[in-house]
Design an enzyme around this catalytic site. Sequence first.
Site, PDB file in Angstrom:
ATOM      1  CG  LEU A 116      56.008  64.869  32.038  1.00  0.00           C
ATOM      2  CD1 LEU A 116      56.182  66.153  31.239  1.00  0.00           C
ATOM      3  CD2 LEU A 116      55.100  63.924  31.285  1.00  0.00           C
TER       4      LEU A 116
ATOM      5  CG  HIS B   5      64.112  67.567  30.233  1.00  0.00           C
ATOM      6  ND1 HIS B   5      63.620  66.509  29.511  1.00  0.00           N
ATOM      7  CD2 HIS B   5      64.988  67.016  31.121  1.00  0.00           C
ATOM      8  CE1 HIS B   5      64.175  65.387  29.918  1.00  0.00           C
ATOM      9  NE2 HIS B   5      65.000  65.654  30.909  1.00  0.00           N
TER      10      HIS B   5
ATOM     11  CG  MET C 154      71.534  62.753  31.093  1.00  0.00           C
ATOM     12  SD  MET C 154      72.087  61.119  31.583  1.00  0.00           S
ATOM     13  CE  MET C 154      70.534  60.284  31.820  1.00  0.00           C
ATOM     14  N   GLY C 155      69.169  65.106  27.500  1.00  0.00           N
ATOM     15  CA  GLY C 155      68.420  65.134  26.242  1.00  0.00           C
ATOM     16  C   GLY C 155      67.141  64.332  26.323  1.00  0.00           C
TER      17      GLY C 155
HETATM   18  P1  AMP Z   1      67.667  63.989  32.832  1.00  0.00           P
HETATM   19  O1  AMP Z   1      67.775  64.414  31.417  1.00  0.00           O
HETATM   20  O2  AMP Z   1      66.728  62.866  33.051  1.00  0.00           O
HETATM   21  O3  AMP Z   1      69.003  63.813  33.490  1.00  0.00           O
HETATM   22  O4  AMP Z   1      67.003  65.217  33.594  1.00  0.00           O
HETATM   23  C1  AMP Z   1      67.529  66.514  33.501  1.00  0.00           C
HETATM   24  C2  AMP Z   1      66.887  67.370  34.561  1.00  0.00           C
HETATM   25  O5  AMP Z   1      65.474  67.426  34.333  1.00  0.00           O
HETATM   26  C3  AMP Z   1      67.090  66.820  35.971  1.00  0.00           C
HETATM   27  O6  AMP Z   1      67.338  67.904  36.850  1.00  0.00           O
HETATM   28  C4  AMP Z   1      65.774  66.157  36.251  1.00  0.00           C
HETATM   29  O7  AMP Z   1      65.478  66.083  37.624  1.00  0.00           O
HETATM   30  C5  AMP Z   1      64.814  67.095  35.535  1.00  0.00           C
HETATM   31  N1  AMP Z   1      63.554  66.431  35.265  1.00  0.00           N
HETATM   32  C6  AMP Z   1      63.366  65.206  34.692  1.00  0.00           C
HETATM   33  N2  AMP Z   1      62.055  64.888  34.655  1.00  0.00           N
HETATM   34  C7  AMP Z   1      61.393  65.936  35.224  1.00  0.00           C
HETATM   35  C8  AMP Z   1      60.019  66.206  35.508  1.00  0.00           C
HETATM   36  N3  AMP Z   1      59.053  65.339  35.192  1.00  0.00           N
HETATM   37  N4  AMP Z   1      59.709  67.373  36.104  1.00  0.00           N
HETATM   38  C9  AMP Z   1      60.672  68.262  36.454  1.00  0.00           C
HETATM   39  N5  AMP Z   1      61.987  68.069  36.215  1.00  0.00           N
HETATM   40  C10 AMP Z   1      62.341  66.913  35.617  1.00  0.00           C
END
Ligand code: AMP
Length: 286
Positions: free
Chosen positions: A189, A37, A30-31
């Site tokens: 994070l 990420h 989601m950016g």
């Molecule tokens: P989001 O943008 O929050 O939807 O996350 C996108 C992807 O990044 C999802 O698969 C999350 O699980 C992954 N993600 C978010 N935070 C972390 C992190 N600290 N470590 C590893 N992957 C992450």
Amino acid sequence: MSLPVFETVADLRAYLTPLRAQKIAFVPTMGALHVGHLELVKRARKAADHVVISIFVNPTQFAPHEDFNAYPRDLKLDAQKIAELNLDHLSVFAPRVDEIYPAGQDIISMSDAMLEITSRWEGEARPAHFAGVATVVRRLFEIVQPNVAFFGEKDFQQLQVVQQLTQDFSMPVEIVGVPTVREASGLALSSRNAYLSETERNQIAPELFAALAAAANSIRTTGRPQEALIAAYEKLTATGFHQVDYIAYVDSQSLAPLAALQAQPSRLLAAAWLGKTRLIDNIAVT
Ligand code: AMP
């Protein structure tokens, strides 16, 4: 290294068509990108010839009172962070909402197995959230048609939802989970950490992981989750979390709660509020 950024399905498809004989990996986000990420992107590029990174704040996974409008958006900065990885064969898909939902925001129907996975924890605290996640992931998989997709263990229940989704719809996509990337303090994070004040971020938020790590040790030693969960709950409320939505010891696949230590993979999951920010985290126990 040039980084193509596509805003329409047609442009992304035209770019990917000649690459279809090669291995395509997909990293949906989601950016508001952070090092977590970017770790998914690096893993994806190691595993495949091309990586598509989507940046899309998905309206169907937010409840009306949640932070859809406030969610941080900065495509230029995100593209810069990806470009700075200095990896070739990456591309970004950053569509508008009507590109993803041209026929309206219809939610997919869920199998019994999916309902089972989504009924608890995040699903209970955020009804309709996982239906929205499953809907957008299915749609994005249809558009990108990746061979493999990378998701963070940070959102552990989401990872199980996506695994179930690929089974329910017989999707030819391998799902890879990536361990959570943390700050030195232990804090996972998260784009939502940007909402925290400095004191919350540095002094209180790291206690979520500390409480989970202590509880995991305790369960491994005593075999009894109940006392460990109560101690973790008390530690969190004493440190400054004003509400703990849940803290649970569960089977890693079904996410059903466990009353005793089990040898098969098991996990601690937690969600708690710090001011106006809701933080989630999890840790493997066995
Ligand atoms: P989001 O943008 O929050 O939807 O996350 C996108 C992807 O990044 C999802 O698969 C999350 O699980 C992954 N993600 C978010 N935070 C972390 C992190 N600290 N470590 C590893 N992957 C992450």
